[in-house]
Write a protein that holds these residues in place. Structure first.
Motif, PDB file in Angstrom:
ATOM      1  N   SER A  31       0.792  -1.235   0.000  1.00  0.00           N
ATOM      2  CA  SER A  31       0.000   0.000   0.000  1.00  0.00           C
ATOM      3  C   SER A  31       0.826   1.288   0.000  1.00  0.00           C
ATOM      4  O   SER A  31       0.256   2.381  -0.068  1.00  0.00           O
ATOM      5  CB  SER A  31      -0.986   0.008   1.175  1.00  0.00           C
ATOM      6  OG  SER A  31      -0.306   0.231   2.386  1.00  0.00           O
ATOM      7  N   HIS A  32       2.142   1.172   0.084  1.00  0.00           N
ATOM      8  CA  HIS A  32       2.953   2.392  -0.090  1.00  0.00           C
ATOM      9  C   HIS A  32       4.399   2.069  -0.420  1.00  0.00           C
ATOM     10  O   HIS A  32       5.106   1.468   0.399  1.00  0.00           O
ATOM     11  CB  HIS A  32       2.923   3.295   1.144  1.00  0.00           C
ATOM     12  CG  HIS A  32       3.823   4.489   0.997  1.00  0.00           C
ATOM     13  ND1 HIS A  32       3.567   5.496   0.083  1.00  0.00           N
ATOM     14  CD2 HIS A  32       4.995   4.818   1.571  1.00  0.00           C
ATOM     15  CE1 HIS A  32       4.542   6.392   0.138  1.00  0.00           C
ATOM     16  NE2 HIS A  32       5.429   6.005   1.019  1.00  0.00           N
ATOM     17  N   MET A  33       4.812   2.478  -1.596  1.00  0.00           N
ATOM     18  CA  MET A  33       6.226   2.351  -1.968  1.00  0.00           C
ATOM     19  C   MET A  33       6.549   3.377  -3.050  1.00  0.00           C
ATOM     20  O   MET A  33       5.714   4.213  -3.395  1.00  0.00           O
ATOM     21  CB  MET A  33       6.544   0.930  -2.432  1.00  0.00           C
ATOM     22  CG  MET A  33       5.759   0.485  -3.639  1.00  0.00           C
ATOM     23  SD  MET A  33       6.276  -1.145  -4.213  1.00  0.00           S
ATOM     24  CE  MET A  33       7.812  -0.782  -5.067  1.00  0.00           C
ATOM     25  N   HIS A  34       7.781   3.310  -3.515  1.00  0.00           N
ATOM     26  CA  HIS A  34       8.255   4.250  -4.532  1.00  0.00           C
ATOM     27  C   HIS A  34       8.940   3.439  -5.618  1.00  0.00           C
ATOM     28  O   HIS A  34      10.141   3.194  -5.556  1.00  0.00           O
ATOM     29  CB  HIS A  34       9.242   5.254  -3.924  1.00  0.00           C
ATOM     30  CG  HIS A  34       8.727   5.947  -2.710  1.00  0.00           C
ATOM     31  ND1 HIS A  34       8.117   7.174  -2.754  1.00  0.00           N
ATOM     32  CD2 HIS A  34       8.706   5.583  -1.408  1.00  0.00           C
ATOM     33  CE1 HIS A  34       7.764   7.537  -1.537  1.00  0.00           C
ATOM     34  NE2 HIS A  34       8.107   6.583  -0.711  1.00  0.00           N
ATOM     35  N   MET A  35       8.157   3.017  -6.618  1.00  0.00           N
ATOM     36  CA  MET A  35       8.704   2.113  -7.627  1.00  0.00           C
ATOM     37  C   MET A  35       9.777   2.770  -8.505  1.00  0.00           C
ATOM     38  O   MET A  35      10.835   2.194  -8.742  1.00  0.00           O
ATOM     39  CB  MET A  35       7.554   1.622  -8.504  1.00  0.00           C
ATOM     40  CG  MET A  35       7.996   0.719  -9.612  1.00  0.00           C
ATOM     41  SD  MET A  35       6.600   0.116 -10.553  1.00  0.00           S
ATOM     42  CE  MET A  35       6.254   1.556 -11.508  1.00  0.00           C
TER      43      MET A  35
END
Ligand SMILES: [Zn+2]
Length: 541
Positions: free
Chosen positions: A64-68
């Motif tokens: 639900s939260h990352m920085h691809m």
């Protein structure tokens, strides 16, 4: 029927039929679920049969939260995460500067990322400008802490950035000075990323390649969807159009293995209005990209003591943390998104930031009631129980990263004292109060591997053979929901994703062991055997 998965132990995360052994899929959609005998009746000549051989299948994971995009970008840079000492860090930077000099790359920077001085065995202090000069000389050098909230630079880099002219007491920059009044090298928060104004914006073609590669990496980890914060990350202020164009190309030409729910990071009011005008909430490219939320920053990080607390740091009374936006600005940003029907997902580590953001959300709701909007707080780390209650009252989602336990279990008590520490990272309370809590990794801060994340959600392993406030842990059932249906809920997709339910997309993961049956200490040994997105096998071991 296109495909029948049978002979499995299939946990559906759907209360109507919790465990089944077979699933029928057509056109990427779950058509029927039930026993092998019932499902195999739907077999035709064209049906592909997939024998699960008794293995455990469940809905594919959602982070639900990352920085691809940042995750890929950082791989292009010098990874200092493995350095055990400050000495190792300086040696690695020196070697990189020598390579750049040797290869004659005019204008190339030494960019080191992912270090955490708290883990160094020798001196746990971020190198100053002078120390970096000794290692890298006239090659510009910038090193970014793993949290992304502070960076140190050598003299050449500060020269290029125009920072060497700054004077203590006069500067508007968030930075440190040496005793002689010259810049020390370290900049914080927004200013930590100042050097990114000097990098070239990657082209649409480059970004497409990054998206293709990273979504495939996610599929290997059992992920079928991610909420990713990608705008204004590599070249702030200049990269939004290229990133959006790349997602459109990648999604519409079948180059994305998994679905991306974009957390659109736009932190200036005028730019936010223009972005929303062009890309209203729910702007979709094919089935694998959607603009889902507006991402804002509330504060910094705990390790850098830039997280905003209501009280003070127990181990550093002078530190107050750094609000990224003054209250009026935060109120305005959230109001703009809210009134356009966009939920916000706001980074808050400290209870002071949580307070600011909850106030802004309540104000937005007062001005323009939208009871169904799904605003959320990303991280929810240092929090008082009163604030969890307030989140529940306002239907504010929690985007949590259980795997942060690994790094934080050792520092939280010192930072905020045990009284507040035991109310913090309290996923148990969130679930009990009915706060929608979804799980993520904040990759590249931690790898986007859901298995360790689930492990820490359940065990709260303190890395010292014990458990860190074990009463705040969730059950395996709850952890699985955090990484499946709750991730879908945060993406307004609970009607189409997040469980193995008739009529939903066939998004599955097959694991080497049944998570619900094993001893929690064995969770980390779980292997991903297969990932299926919309009925298509996107990864197979
Ligand atoms: Zn993040």
């Amino acid at each position: 029927m296109d495909k029948i998965f049978y002979n499995g132990v299939i946990k559906t995360v759907d209360d109507a039929y919790p465990i089944v052994s077979a699933v029928c899929v057509k056109n990427g959609i779950v058509m029927h679920v039930g026993s092998d005998e019932e499902m195999l009746k739907y077999k035709t000549e064209k049906t592909e049969l997939i024998d699960l051989k008794g293995k455990f299948m469940m809905p594919g994971f959602i982070d639900s939260h990352m920085h691809m995009i940042l995750t890929y970008y950082q791989k292009l840079q010098l990874d200092l995460g493995g350095c055990k000492t400050k000495k190792d860090v300086l040696a690695a930077l020196k070697a990189e500067a020598e390579r750049i000099r040797r290869e004659g790359h005019e204008g190339e920077w030494v960019k080191g990322v992912n270090f955490n001085q708290d883990y160094w065995a020798d001196e746990k202090k971020i190198p100053t400008r002078l120390e970096l000069d000794e290692a890298t000389g006239d090659v510009p050098c910038m090193i970014l802490r793993c949290c992304g909230h502070t960076a140190s630079h050598n003299t050449k880099a500060l020269d290029i950035m125009g920072v060497m002219k700054e004077k203590e007491g006069e500067t508007s920059l968030n930075m440190l000075f040496l005793e002689d009044g010259t810049p020390q090298g370290q900049l914080f928060e927004g200013d930590a990323e100042m050097s990114s104004q000097f990098v070239a914006v990657p082209s649409v073609e480059e970004y497409v390649e990054w998206i293709k590669e990273e979504t495939a990496n996610c599929a290997k980890l059992g992920l079928v969807g991610i909420h990713s914060d990608d705008l204004n990350m590599v070249a702030p202020g200049r990269d939004v159009e290229n990133v959006m164009a790349a997602f459109k190309v990648a999604a519409e030409t079948g180059q994305m293995s998994i679905k991306v729910y974009e957390q659109c990071r736009i932190e200036e009011a005028d730019k936010l209005k223009a972005f929303i005008e062009k890309y209203p909430r729910g702007t979709a490219f094919g089935t694998r990209f959607v603009t889902n939320a507006i991402k804002e920053m509330g504060d910094g990080s705990l390790g850098a003591h830039s997280a905003v607390l209501r009280g003070s740091y127990a181990n550093d009374p002078a530190a107050k943390g750094v609000k990224v936006h003054p209250d009026e600005e935060m109120n305005e940003l959230i109001q703009i998104a809210h009134s356009a029907g966009y939920p916000v997902a706001v980074h808050c580590i400290g209870d002071g930031a949580v307070e600011q953001v909850l106030n802004a959300m309540e104000l937005a709701q007062y001005n323009d009631p939208k009871p169904d909007i799904r605003h959320g707080i990303v991280h929810c780390q240092i929090m008082g129980t009163d604030q969890v209650v307030r989140m529940q009252k306002n239907n504010v989602l929690a985007y949590v990263q259980p795997v942060f336990c690994r790094a934080d279990a050792g520092i939280v008590d010192d930072c905020v004292g045990p009284e507040l520490a035991k109310q913090s990272y309290d996923w148990r309370r969130m679930v009990d109060l009915g706060v929608h809590a979804s799980g993520g990794s904040d990759c590249p801060v931690e790898p986007c591997d859901p298995i360790p994340n689930i492990y820490y959600a359940v065990t709260r392993d303190d890395s010292k053979g014990g458990s860190w406030y074990p009463e705040n842990a969730v059950t395996m059932e709850e952890a699985i929901r955090m990484f499946t249906i709750e991730g879908a809920y945060a993406g307004y997709a609970e009607a189409t994703r997040g469980s193995i339910t008739v009529g939903k997309y066939a998004d599955f993961v097959v694991l080497s062991q049944d998570l619900t049956k094993i001893d929690p200490k064995d969770i980390l040994n779980t292997k991903i055997l297969m990932t299926v997105v919309e009925g298509e096998t996107v990864y197979e071991a």
